[in-house]
Design a protein around this motif. Structure first.
Motif, PDB file in Angstrom:
ATOM      1  N   MET A  45       0.978  -1.299   0.005  1.00  0.00           N
ATOM      2  CA  MET A  45       0.413  -0.487  -0.176  1.00  0.00           C
ATOM      3  C   MET A  45       1.150   1.234   0.183  1.00  0.00           C
ATOM      4  SD  MET A  45      -3.397  -0.095   0.037  1.00  0.00           S
ATOM      5  CE  MET A  45      -2.808  -1.647  -1.624  1.00  0.00           C
ATOM      6  N   ASP A  47       3.680   1.651  -1.599  1.00  0.00           N
ATOM      7  CA  ASP A  47       3.975   1.754  -2.589  1.00  0.00           C
ATOM      8  C   ASP A  47       3.149   3.014  -3.526  1.00  0.00           C
ATOM      9  OD1 ASP A  47       6.606   0.332  -2.466  1.00  0.00           O
ATOM     10  OD2 ASP A  47       5.250  -1.395  -3.172  1.00  0.00           O
ATOM     11  N   MET A  48       1.459   3.188  -2.956  1.00  0.00           N
ATOM     12  CA  MET A  48       0.981   3.140  -4.229  1.00  0.00           C
ATOM     13  C   MET A  48       0.498   4.596  -3.506  1.00  0.00           C
ATOM     14  SD  MET A  48      -0.436   0.418  -5.725  1.00  0.00           S
ATOM     15  CE  MET A  48       0.330  -1.235  -5.556  1.00  0.00           C
ATOM     16  N   GLU A  49       0.739   5.307  -2.363  1.00  0.00           N
ATOM     17  CA  GLU A  49       0.710   6.219  -2.369  1.00  0.00           C
ATOM     18  C   GLU A  49       0.930   7.410  -3.081  1.00  0.00           C
ATOM     19  OE1 GLU A  49       1.173   5.844   2.661  1.00  0.00           O
ATOM     20  OE2 GLU A  49       2.321   7.318   2.132  1.00  0.00           O
TER      21      GLU A  49
END
Lengths: 61, 284
Positions: A45, A47-49
């Motif tokens: 998660m 990495d998706m920020e």
């Protein structure tokens, strides 16, 4: 940019009122725990920020 | 399936500029892995056995696309209509790559199929990295070694099952000069032993043709595929691959596939059996 549909917003309010410990907001990407990844090291998660993420849900058939 | 080139292209063009592209399914590895190889899928694919993500998106059919921005759902719909929402999310989202810039050479080599080079580039860059870059390097190291282990295992299984060429194809990318992957020596020695076997050249030649026939099958060119299988049976007679070719050709006949025409309303689009008019009377 389209906004999150009203359904999600109202559901979020209902859930928030019913359970102060709700782990995940409706419309929020759930975590990838236990997932099997291909073509990349496992993504998290974090990495998706802040990113645009295009998801395609498919079946091989 | 028609979306794959588009998704690959979005990923290849967009990942350096912050975009993440993910294909998601809940199917087993045994189905997904060959599907990725057969369709040349280069963007990230994930198997999620729970349906949490599908529930968040509200998937009603396949394929369904969704656009997230900072982990929040922005849009869902048919993949062909994702352009507007994706454009807006990209404008609002981060524009730096998810992977560190310093691993650029590693990732480029990996995505270009240069598996040996990718690992040596990683080891060259690692001493200069720190913080989250070093963390990513560790993730890539684990990923690449895991992929090589899977490839060697699969290669060995394929050879055992009589698909020598396919076995060779799977292992070779990890066996380049000065390869630093684990189990390289062991794999090289297995392959060298295979080369000593009588009929090696016929197995490999037949295996190359078998791959070609399988591609023709995927393109629904069943008559052409059948002809290639027959060629293997003739040119690589008395080999394991000839046995596989015979079984594959028989399966085409049993399914009445040679002659199938996608544009014909009477040919069966589900089973790909040709209608009586188009059915080719082929024999082994």
């Amino acid at each position: 940019m389209k906004t999150i549909p009203f359904f999600f917003a109202s559901a979020a309010l209902t859930l928030a009122a019913a359970s102060p410990t709700t782990a995940q907001e409706p419309g929020a990407m759930p975590d990838f725990e236990g997932a099997t990844w291909f073509n990349t090291p496992a993504l998290s998660m974090a990495d998706m920020e802040g990113r645009a993420v295009m998801v395609e849900v498919f079946r091989t058939w | 399936m028609g979306q794959i080139p588009h998704l690959n292209s979005e990923w290849e063009k967009g990942n350096a500029k912050g975009l993440v592209v993910i294909s998601v399914t809940d199917e087993p590895v045994e189905l997904v892995e060959p599907w990725i190889a057969a369709n040349n899928v280069t963007h990230p694919v994930v198997i999620l056995s729970d349906k949490k993500l599908e529930d968040v998106i509200g998937v009603a059919g396949f394929p369904t696309s969704a656009v997230f921005l900072d982990k929040a759902l922005q849009w869902k719909g048919h993949p062909s209509e994702a352009g507007g929402a994706l454009g807006s999310a990209r404008k609002a989202g981060r524009s730096d790559s998810m992977y560190p810039k310093k691993l650029g050479k590693v990732i480029k080599a990996w995505n270009g199929g240069e598996r040996t080079k990718a690992l040596s580039e990683l080891y060259k860059s690692m001493p200069k990295l720190e913080g989250s870059d070093l963390d990513w390097a560790g993730r890539w190291d684990g990923f690449m070694k895991n992929e090589s282990a899977k490839a060697f295992q699969r290669s060995s299984e394929m050879i055992e099952a009589g698909f020598w060429f396919r076995g060779l194809q799977l292992a070779q990318p990890y066996l380049g000069k000065d390869s630093e992957y684990p189990r390289v020596d062991e794999t090289r020695s297995h392959l060298a032993m295979m080369q000593e076997e009588p009929g090696y050249a016929k197995e490999i030649k037949g295996g190359e043709l078998y791959v070609e026939a399988q591609l023709l099958e995927r393109q629904r060119e069943y008559l052409e595929a059948f002809k290639v299988y027959k060629k293997i049976m003739k040119k690589s007679a008395d080999t394991a691959i000839a046995g596989h070719a015979e079984a594959a050709a028989k399966s085409l006949i049993d399914g009445y596939k040679p002659g199938f025409k996608e544009t014909c309303p009477k040919c069966d689009r589900r089973s790909h059996a040709a209608c009586e008019k188009h059915r080719e009377n082929v024999k082994l």
